[in-house]
Design a protein around this motif. Structure first.
Motif, PDB file in Angstrom:
ATOM      1  N   TYR A 144      -4.947 -16.380  -0.127  1.00 17.35           N
ATOM      2  CA  TYR A 144      -5.394 -15.188   0.595  1.00 17.35           C
ATOM      3  C   TYR A 144      -6.906 -15.209   0.835  1.00 17.35           C
ATOM      4  O   TYR A 144      -7.556 -14.172   0.875  1.00 17.35           O
ATOM      5  CB  TYR A 144      -5.005 -13.905  -0.150  1.00 17.35           C
ATOM      6  CG  TYR A 144      -3.508 -13.688  -0.199  1.00 17.35           C
ATOM      7  CD1 TYR A 144      -2.830 -13.136   0.889  1.00 17.35           C
ATOM      8  CD2 TYR A 144      -2.776 -14.033  -1.325  1.00 17.35           C
ATOM      9  CE1 TYR A 144      -1.460 -12.940   0.854  1.00 17.35           C
ATOM     10  CE2 TYR A 144      -1.404 -13.837  -1.367  1.00 17.35           C
ATOM     11  CZ  TYR A 144      -0.756 -13.294  -0.282  1.00 17.35           C
ATOM     12  OH  TYR A 144       0.615 -13.107  -0.303  1.00 17.35           O
ATOM     13  N   ASN A 182      -5.919 -10.033  -5.415  1.00 18.07           N
ATOM     14  CA  ASN A 182      -4.772 -10.680  -4.777  1.00 18.07           C
ATOM     15  C   ASN A 182      -3.951 -11.547  -5.720  1.00 18.07           C
ATOM     16  O   ASN A 182      -2.934 -12.103  -5.299  1.00 18.07           O
ATOM     17  CB  ASN A 182      -5.251 -11.558  -3.610  1.00 18.07           C
ATOM     18  CG  ASN A 182      -5.914 -10.756  -2.516  1.00 18.07           C
ATOM     19  OD1 ASN A 182      -5.531  -9.618  -2.256  1.00 18.07           O
ATOM     20  ND2 ASN A 182      -6.917 -11.348  -1.882  1.00 18.07           N
ATOM     21  N   LYS A 189      -0.152 -10.916  -5.962  1.00 20.69           N
ATOM     22  CA  LYS A 189       0.591 -10.746  -4.720  1.00 20.69           C
ATOM     23  C   LYS A 189       1.669 -11.813  -4.581  1.00 20.69           C
ATOM     24  O   LYS A 189       1.462 -12.972  -4.960  1.00 20.69           O
ATOM     25  CB  LYS A 189      -0.360 -10.831  -3.515  1.00 20.69           C
ATOM     26  CG  LYS A 189      -1.137  -9.560  -3.253  1.00 20.69           C
ATOM     27  CD  LYS A 189      -1.904  -9.690  -1.938  1.00 20.69           C
ATOM     28  CE  LYS A 189      -2.629  -8.401  -1.601  1.00 20.69           C
ATOM     29  NZ  LYS A 189      -3.359  -8.521  -0.324  1.00 20.69           N
ATOM     30  N   GLU A 239       3.968 -14.935   0.790  1.00 18.36           N
ATOM     31  CA  GLU A 239       4.599 -14.539   2.033  1.00 18.36           C
ATOM     32  C   GLU A 239       4.679 -15.730   2.975  1.00 18.36           C
ATOM     33  O   GLU A 239       3.657 -16.286   3.363  1.00 18.36           O
ATOM     34  CB  GLU A 239       3.798 -13.412   2.693  1.00 18.36           C
ATOM     35  CG  GLU A 239       3.692 -12.148   1.852  1.00 18.36           C
ATOM     36  CD  GLU A 239       2.843 -11.104   2.532  1.00 18.36           C
ATOM     37  OE1 GLU A 239       2.392 -11.373   3.668  1.00 18.36           O
ATOM     38  OE2 GLU A 239       2.636 -10.030   1.944  1.00 18.36           O
TER      39      GLU A 239
END
Length: 366
Positions: free
Chosen positions: A272, A346, A349, A352
């Motif tokens: 990220y 982050n 997380k 994705e």
């Protein structure tokens, strides 16, 4: 005498210590008898020497060998560099021995009791004491010659590189190829293993890309490589201890070819972090800066490493199937090695799946 008699009676009473005909393996040089419980505390009867054990690949190979009950001789130059290897095996399985690449007597002592020897010694950059020629060619030849003269050593495995070639513009790749020729001449039955660029926890690929992306934008990031998981290479080397007969050459590229740019995009998506805005440095400027950086005492990007950033990996079929190994895909395991570069906000997380340039889409599961 009474204590000895009781001990021998106890050993005979324990079924886990009984030796049977199926435990006997006869090597060209000696019989090998395995006994004890399976796993870490087993005694396979094999003794292996791993030169270059303190490097990136060495720690994983030693862990694989020791887990199967093999006693491993660990040659080291500095004691602190080998300290972490002591816990990879049970008590007495890891035997550190001091050595020097130019000392024949120390090399002989390191292989005196071994039935298989691995040579993982290599350098990414040259120093005033050890250049590519002395490590990849002369050193490899000396180890192979001493192993050929040793009555106990019946197997010799030499780790080279996927791009080894005498015609390469890189001195690293040229000396790797010359070293292969010297090893084959000194130890005709040697197995040459040619892995691609390896990645893992302590690698110089993913970690370096995450910290210094500007150094991987050379050639506009278009250089293609076939990265391979260090776990898979270590497993392949460990299998060679038991396989018979040994293959002459094994090519171990990763299952997928990537450009530097696609790997950096993958890392940016997993961490990220914003894409790097560092400019692409022309090759002449990069070479000039690399030569200037050699004046400092710590290792930096060498001129030969700059040259290698412009050389794509050769396209060869891998020999994984002959070893019964399915190599990992970089996209499936990269999160384990680059998560540390996420910010605190982050870090937790989920991953994705998102498309990234020049590599299509990836799917990572945690």
């Amino acid at each position: 005498m009474l204590r000895s008699h009781r001990a021998s009676r106890l050993v005979r009473a324990l079924p886990s210590t009984r030796r049977a005909a199926h435990d006997l393996t006869v090597l060209p040089s000696k019989p090998v008898i395995s006994y004890g419980p399976a796993g870490r505390s087993a005694v396979s009867g094999h003794v292996a020497t791993v030169f270059g054990a303190t490097g990136f690949l060495g720690r994983y190979l030693i862990a694989k060998l020791a887990k199967g009950g093999t006693q491993v001789i660990v040659p080291f130059r500095e004691e602190d560099e080998a300290r972490h290897l002591r816990v990879t095996g049970d008590l007495g399985q890891i035997v550190p021995l001091e050595w020097d690449l130019r000392n024949e007597e120390q090399i002989r002592e390191c292989v005196r009791h071994s039935d298989i020897v691995y040579n993982l010694v290599g350098r990414d950059y040259e120093t005033k004491n050890f250049d590519y020629q002395s490590v990849h060619v002369k050193g490899a030849e000396l180890i192979a010659q001493i192993c050929a003269e040793s009555p106990s050593v019946s197997r010799f495995v030499h780790v080279s590189h996927l791009n080894a070639s005498v015609d390469s513009p890189s001195a690293f790749y040229r000396t790797k190829a010359l070293g292969e020729e010297k090893v084959k001449k000194a130890f005709p039955n040697a197995t040459i293993v040619r892995p691609g660029p390896m990645y893992g926890h302590e690698d110089k690929l993913l970690n370096n890309m995450a910290i210094w992306p500007i150094l991987w934008k050379l050639n506009h990031g278009e250089t293609q490589i076939s990265p391979v998981h260090v776990f898979d290479v270590a497993q392949a080397l460990a299998i060679l201890q038991a396989s018979a007969p040994l293959p002459k050459t094994l090519s171990l590229p990763g299952p997928t070819s990537y450009t530097y740019e696609s790997i950096m995009n993958l890392i940016q998506n997993l961490t990220y972090n914003a894409p790097s805005r560092a400019p692409t440095v022309p090759k002449p400027v990069a070479l000039l800066l690399a030569r200037a950086a050699q004046l400092v005492w710590w290792p930096t990007l060498s001129p030969d490493e700059v040259e290698r950033r412009y050389l794509s990996d050769v396209k060869v079929p891998g020999d994984w199937e002959s070893l019964g190994i399915v190599p990992d895909e970089l996209e499936h395991v990269a999160i384990n090695y680059v998560r540390r570069y996420r910010s605190a906000a982050n870090f937790a997380k989920p991953v994705e799946p998102r498309p990234h340039k020049a590599a299509g889409s990836y799917h990572v599961t945690e």
